[in-house]
Design a protein around this motif. Structure first.
Motif, mmCIF file in Angstrom:
data_model
loop_
_atom_site.group_PDB
_atom_site.id
_atom_site.type_symbol
_atom_site.label_atom_id
_atom_site.label_comp_id
_atom_site.label_asym_id
_atom_site.label_seq_id
_atom_site.Cartn_x
_atom_site.Cartn_y
_atom_site.Cartn_z
ATOM 1 N N SER A 28 -25.669 37.217 44.301
ATOM 2 C CA SER A 28 -24.429 37.898 43.923
ATOM 3 C C SER A 28 -23.370 37.760 45.006
ATOM 4 C CB SER A 28 -24.713 39.369 43.633
ATOM 5 O OG SER A 28 -23.520 40.058 43.332
ATOM 6 N N VAL A 29 -23.751 37.911 46.260
ATOM 7 C CA VAL A 29 -22.803 37.748 47.357
ATOM 8 C C VAL A 29 -22.299 36.320 47.409
ATOM 9 C CG1 VAL A 29 -22.544 37.856 49.856
ATOM 10 C CG2 VAL A 29 -23.841 39.613 48.663
ATOM 11 N N LEU A 50 -21.971 34.121 44.939
ATOM 12 C CA LEU A 50 -21.048 33.805 43.849
ATOM 13 C C LEU A 50 -19.737 34.563 43.991
ATOM 14 C CD1 LEU A 50 -23.593 33.829 40.878
ATOM 15 C CD2 LEU A 50 -22.676 31.855 42.101
ATOM 16 N N ARG A 51 -19.804 35.809 44.413
ATOM 17 C CA ARG A 51 -18.580 36.584 44.567
ATOM 18 C C ARG A 51 -17.693 36.018 45.670
ATOM 19 N NH1 ARG A 51 -17.742 39.171 39.926
ATOM 20 N NH2 ARG A 51 -19.551 40.388 39.287
ATOM 21 N N ALA A 52 -18.298 35.610 46.771
ATOM 22 C CA ALA A 52 -17.508 35.035 47.857
ATOM 23 C C ALA A 52 -16.826 33.744 47.416
ATOM 24 C CB ALA A 52 -18.406 34.782 49.066
ATOM 25 N N GLU A 91 -15.909 33.009 44.342
ATOM 26 C CA GLU A 91 -14.830 33.366 43.423
ATOM 27 C C GLU A 91 -13.605 33.879 44.163
ATOM 28 O OE1 GLU A 91 -16.535 36.174 40.790
ATOM 29 O OE2 GLU A 91 -17.766 34.702 39.708
ATOM 30 N N ILE A 92 -13.819 34.655 45.223
ATOM 31 C CA ILE A 92 -12.685 35.153 46.014
ATOM 32 C C ILE A 92 -11.970 34.004 46.716
ATOM 33 C CG2 ILE A 92 -12.070 36.583 48.000
ATOM 34 C CD1 ILE A 92 -14.360 38.448 47.186
#
Length: 499
Positions: free
Chosen positions: A166-167, A169-171, A173-174
Motif C-alpha cells: 500500500s505504501v 503504490l500510494r507513494a 501515485e503521489i
C-alpha cells in the motif's frame, strides 16, 4: 709647507688608483643580489600568460536552480549583454546593472553567457526537478519509510525498501500527481515481492443465450364466382387475390382450401425455442506495465462510399471475443486493467448500402481495475441482456365478438436472455529451461521403422583400439574377455552397428 702639500698629493693619487682597481676586501655575497632576478624570469615564457587566454576559455561556473523557482546571479562588473541557449529550460533577465534574475522552467542543463565590458563569463545553468518538495511530502505522509527520490531529465525515480504494498503504490501515485509531464519509475521493493516481471492471464469466457418465440394468427378467405373475401390482421402474410387466381406468399403452418366451395383458411401457430453457448479460454502473457490483447473471432467488410468520386472502398471491422489487459506488478500483488468484450453479428438490425448487406454488432463489454495476488481469481458476472417483446393485432369490432372474436386476432411474443461471465486468473510466470519443456501433445506413427539398417549387417563394430569408457560397468573379467576378442579382429576396424 711643501712637505704637507706633497703628502696630500700622494694620498689623492693612491685613492684614484684604488678606485679604478677592485678591492680585495669586497665580500662575494654582495654580487648575487644583482643577479637574483634573472633565474625566475627565464621559465616565465614557458607558461601560458593570462593575456593569451581566449575570452570564455575559463571553466564555466555552475548555477543550480530548482524547476519552478528563481535565483539571482551577481557579477563583478556592469552587464552589457547576456545569452541563453534554451529559454524553455531556464530564462534570464537583467534586473540590475550587476544582477541577473534566473527562472527555472523544466529540468535540463543549458549555458548562460554574460558580457561585462570587455570580459565574458560562461555559466552552466542546471535546472533540477522539484524533488526536494516531493521528498518532504513523502516523508511527511509516510514517516519512517526510507523512500529515496532521484531524477533524470524527464523522469522521477523512487527507490527504497518500504514496509507494505500500500505504501509503495500510494507513494507512486503521489509522485505521478505531482507533475503530469514527469514519468515516474517505481523501483521500491516490499518484503516478499517476486522477481518475475511477466504475468500470464488465464481467461475463461462463458456465454449462454436462450430465446423463445410464440406466434398465433388466422387468416380466412373466400373465392366465389361472384365475389372474393379475406380477413387478416396484416401481422402475418395472407393470400392475395389476382383476378381469377389466388397467390400465397407463405402457407404458414396450417392451410385449408375447399375448391368446390372456394373457402379456405391459413393458420399461423408457431412456438420456437433456441439456445446458444460459447466458451473461450485464452491465455495471455504480458510484461510488467505493457498491454496485451487477444481476439477470437473475425472481421467483416464494411463498404465506404466516397462522396466526390462515388467509388467504394472496403474497411474491415473486428468482432468476436476480445480481451485487452495491462498488468502492473506491485510487490506481492498484481494490479490489472482488463477490458473483456464479446460481440456478434446482428443481421436483423443491419442496413443495406449500395447493394451491400452490412450487419450490426451486438456487443457486451466491461472495463475495470482489480488488484489480486498470484493465483487468485475474480469473475465479471451479471452481464445480462433480457429482451421481451409482445406484438398484438386485431380487427376492430369483430375481435370483440364472443367466442369467434379470437379468429380475428393475432399475436407474437418473443423473449431472449443472454448471460455472459468472465473469469480471470493472473499468475506470475518465468521462462522454462530446456530441460523443463514439456513434450508436445502429438501421437505420430513412425514412417520408418526401427532396425533394418545397413549398419546391422556389418560384423563387429566400434573402434578396436579405443579404451573402455570410465562409466561402463565393465569389471576386470569382462575387460579381459573383450581384450581377447579384440585380438582376433583386424586392427583399426570401424563399424556402424556394434554388437
Amino acid at each position: 709647507m711643501r712637505l704637507s702639500q706633497l703628502s696630500v698629493c700622494l694620498l689623492l693619487s693612491i685613492a684614484a688608483v684604488g678606485a679604478q682597481s677592485p678591492s680585495p676586501q669586497t665580500p662575494p655575497a654582495q654580487t648575487p643580489p644583482a643577479q637574483a632576478p634573472t633565474p625566475p624570469t627565464a621559465p616565465q615564457p614557458q607558461l601560458p600568460p593570462p593575456a593569451r587566454l581566449a575570452p570564455g576559455a575559463m571553466p564555466a561556473e555552475r548555477v543550480v536552480v530548482t524547476a519552478g523557482r528563481s535565483t539571482v546571479l551577481a557579477t563583478q562588473g556592469d552587464i552589457t549583454r547576456i545569452a541563453v541557449t534554451n529559454p524553455e529550460v531556464a530564462d534570464a533577465v537583467v534586473v540590475e546593472p550587476r544582477e541577473i534574475l534566473i527562472d527555472g522552467k523544466r529540468p535540463g542543463t543549458i549555458s548562460l553567457i554574460v558580457w561585462t565590458g570587455a570580459n565574458r563569463t560562461n555559466y552552466d545553468l542546471v535546472v533540477e526537478p522539484a524533488i526536494t518538495t516531493l521528498q518532504q511530502h513523502l516523508q511527511a505522509l509516510f514517516p519512517g519509510e526510507p523512500i529515496e527520490v532521484s531524477a533524470s531529465d524527464e523522469a522521477v525515480i523512487l527507490s527504497g525498501h518500504v514496509s507494505s504494498t500500500s505504501v509503495m503504490l500510494r507513494a507512486a501515485e503521489i509522485a505521478s500527481a505531482s507533475s503530469a509531464k514527469t514519468h515516474v519509475i517505481n523501483m521500491m521493493q516490499v518484503p516478499g515481492g517476486s522477481e518475475s516481471q511477466q504475468v500470464m492471464l488465464q481467461v475463461r469466457f462463458a456465454e449462454v443465450n436462450r430465446r423463445v418465440i410464440t406466434e398465433a394468427g388466422l387468416s380466412l378467405f373466400v373465392s366465389r364466382d361472384r365475389f372474393v373475401a379475406r380477413s387478416t390482421t396484416q401481422q402475418f402474410s395472407a393470400p392475395i387475390f389476382d383476378e381469377d387466381k389466388i397467390t400465397f406468399s407463405d402457407y404458414l403452418n396450417l392451410f385449408f382450401f375447399d375448391r368446390k366451395e372456394g373457402i379456405g383458411g391459413v393458420l399461423r401457430a408457431l412456438e420456437q425455442k433456441g439456445g446458444f453457448q460459447s466458451l473461450a479460454e485464452p491465455n495471455l502473457i504480458a510484461y510488467n506495465g505493457q498491454e496485451a490483447s487477444f481476439l477470437a473471432g473475425g472481421e467483416f467488410p464494411v463498404p465506404i462510399v466516397q462522396g466526390n468520386t462515388g467509388s467504394v472502398s472496403v474497411s474491415f471491422k473486428e468482432f468476436g471475443i476480445r480481451l485487452n489487459f495491462k498488468p502492473t506488478i506491485a510487490g506481492d500483488v498484481i494490479r490489472l486493467k482488463v477490458r473483456p468484450e464479446v460481440s456478434s453479428l446482428d443481421f436483423n438490425n443491419g442496413i443495406t448500402l449500395a447493394g451491400f448487406r452490412i450487419p450490426a454488432l451486438t456487443t457486451r463489454r466491461a472495463e475495470t481495475d482489480v488488484e489480486l495476488r498470484d493465483g487468485q481469481s475474480f469473475a465479471i458476472a451479471g452481464l445480462l441482456d433480457n429482451i421481451s417483446q409482445n406484438d398484438k393485432a386485431a380487427i376492430p369490432i369483430l375481435s370483440k365478438l364472443p367466442v369467434i372474436g379470437a379468429i380475428f386476432k393475432s399475436k407474437a411474443a418473443r423473449a431472449e436472455r443472454t448471460e455472459l461471465m468472465v473469469l480471470i486468473t493472473p499468475r506470475l510466470v518465468r521462462a522454462l529451461n530446456p530441460d523443463e519443456v514439456p513434450p508436445l501433445p502429438v501421437d505420430m506413427k513412425p514412417f520408418i521403422g526401427k532396425g533394418g539398417g545397413v549398419g546391422q549387417e556389418i560384423k563387429g563394430g566400434g573402434v578396436s583400439d579405443a579404451p573402455l569408457a570410465p562409466e561402463a560397468p565393465a569389471a576386470t573379467k569382462p575387460a579381459a574377455a573383450k581384450k581377447e576378442k579384440q585380438k582376433k579382429q583386424p586392427s583399426g576396424t570401424v563399424g556402424g552397428g556394434g554388437q
